[in-house]
Design an enzyme around this catalytic site. Structure first.
Site, PDB file in Angstrom:
ATOM      1  CE  LYS A  95      -1.850   0.443   3.726  1.00 30.82           C
ATOM      2  NZ  LYS A  95      -2.447   0.944   4.952  1.00 30.82           N
ATOM      3  NE  ARG A 117      -6.504   2.646  12.384  1.00 32.20           N
ATOM      4  CZ  ARG A 117      -5.471   2.105  11.692  1.00 32.20           C
ATOM      5  NH1 ARG A 117      -5.991   1.098  10.807  1.00 32.20           N
ATOM      6  NH2 ARG A 117      -4.308   2.707  11.539  1.00 32.20           N
ATOM      7  NE  ARG A 170      10.018  -6.556   6.517  1.00 30.65           N
ATOM      8  CZ  ARG A 170       8.899  -5.448   6.553  1.00 30.65           C
ATOM      9  NH1 ARG A 170       8.505  -4.791   5.796  1.00 30.65           N
ATOM     10  NH2 ARG A 170       8.287  -5.508   7.898  1.00 30.65           N
ATOM     11  NE  ARG A 200      11.128  -4.644  11.090  1.00 31.86           N
ATOM     12  CZ  ARG A 200      10.028  -4.036  10.694  1.00 31.86           C
ATOM     13  NH1 ARG A 200      10.315  -2.787  10.920  1.00 31.86           N
ATOM     14  NH2 ARG A 200       8.846  -4.473  10.572  1.00 31.86           N
ATOM     15  NE  ARG A 208       2.446  -5.724  11.583  1.00 29.14           N
ATOM     16  CZ  ARG A 208       3.564  -5.559  10.724  1.00 29.14           C
ATOM     17  NH1 ARG A 208       4.447  -6.248  10.858  1.00 29.14           N
ATOM     18  NH2 ARG A 208       3.317  -4.585   9.894  1.00 29.14           N
TER      19      ARG A 208
END
Ligand SMILES: [Zn+2]
Length: 215
Positions: A15, A84, A122, A156, A167
């Site tokens: 996004k 939201r 990642r 991370r 998430r």
């Protein structure tokens, strides 16, 4: 008629890249309520956030109203992180009517398993910041930067699989009613987010019509 683009997509859906392209090519500013809330240095907001309380819908819509009244939003703008909830979506309808703008909701659709791999795979070089992905863009040498082979790539803790799952599930739960709302109101456009950023962008540009760039 200029447009309000409600840009939706899970973490890892790309996004942010699309928002950047819309800003660069169509001069549509990106209005991120998350950034705005973080920028509010006011002690009361700070305390409210710190104590884990939710910022009221009224506070958020007033922030959006004030920000989008500025000159740079005249030809339209991209909303990120807002609305939201369906209550916020209804408030946005009112604001759009007052501003004489139409709303287009764009959902960058990426299957769950792809999002999971994009996020958990990642890795970053601690020196140059180059981003790799063990599934989609692996480094030449195992877990080492191509440019700095003496450097072990960083991982991370936010990208740990269990955190990513929470998430993504939270996002899906929060977004489902909103997707329904925009489906019902005929404003929802799904774009296939598994393709290249450029292909996705061209779809979005087609959907919103390039006249937003005019004037
Ligand atoms: Zn490097």
């Amino acid at each position: 008629m200029s447009k309000i683009i409600v840009l939706m997509g899970a973490p890892g859906a790309g996004k942010g890249t699309q928002a950047r392209l819309l800003r660069e090519r169509l001069k549509l500013p990106q209005i991120s309520t998350g950034d705005m809330l973080r920028a509010l240095a006011a002690e009361d907001i700070h305390t409210t956030q710190a104590s884990g309380m939710l910022i009221s819908d009224e506070v958020v819509i007033e922030m959006v109203r004030a920000r989008t009244a500025k000159e740079d939003c005249r030809n339209g703008y991209v909303l990120d992180g807002f609305p939201r909830t369906t209550a916020q979506a209804e408030m946005l309808e009112e604001l759009a009517a007052q501003q004489g703008k139409s709303i287009e909701a764009i959902f960058v659709d990426v299957p769950y398993d792809v999002l999971e791999k994009r996020l958990t795979g990642r890795r970053t070089c601690p020196v140059c910041g180059e981003i790799y992905n063990i599934y989609f863009k692996p480094p030449r040498f195992d877990n080492r930067c191509d440019i700095h082979p003496d450097q072990v790539l960083n991982y991370r803790s936010d990208d740990a699989p269990e955190k990513i799952r929470v998430r993504l599930e939270t996002y899906q739960k929060q977004t489902a009613p909103l997707l329904d709302y925009y489906q019902r109101t005929g404003r929802l456009h799904r774009v296939d987010g598994t393709r290249s950023p450029e292909e996705i962008y061209l779809d979005i540009e087609k959907l919103i019509g390039v006249e937003v760039a005019g004037a």
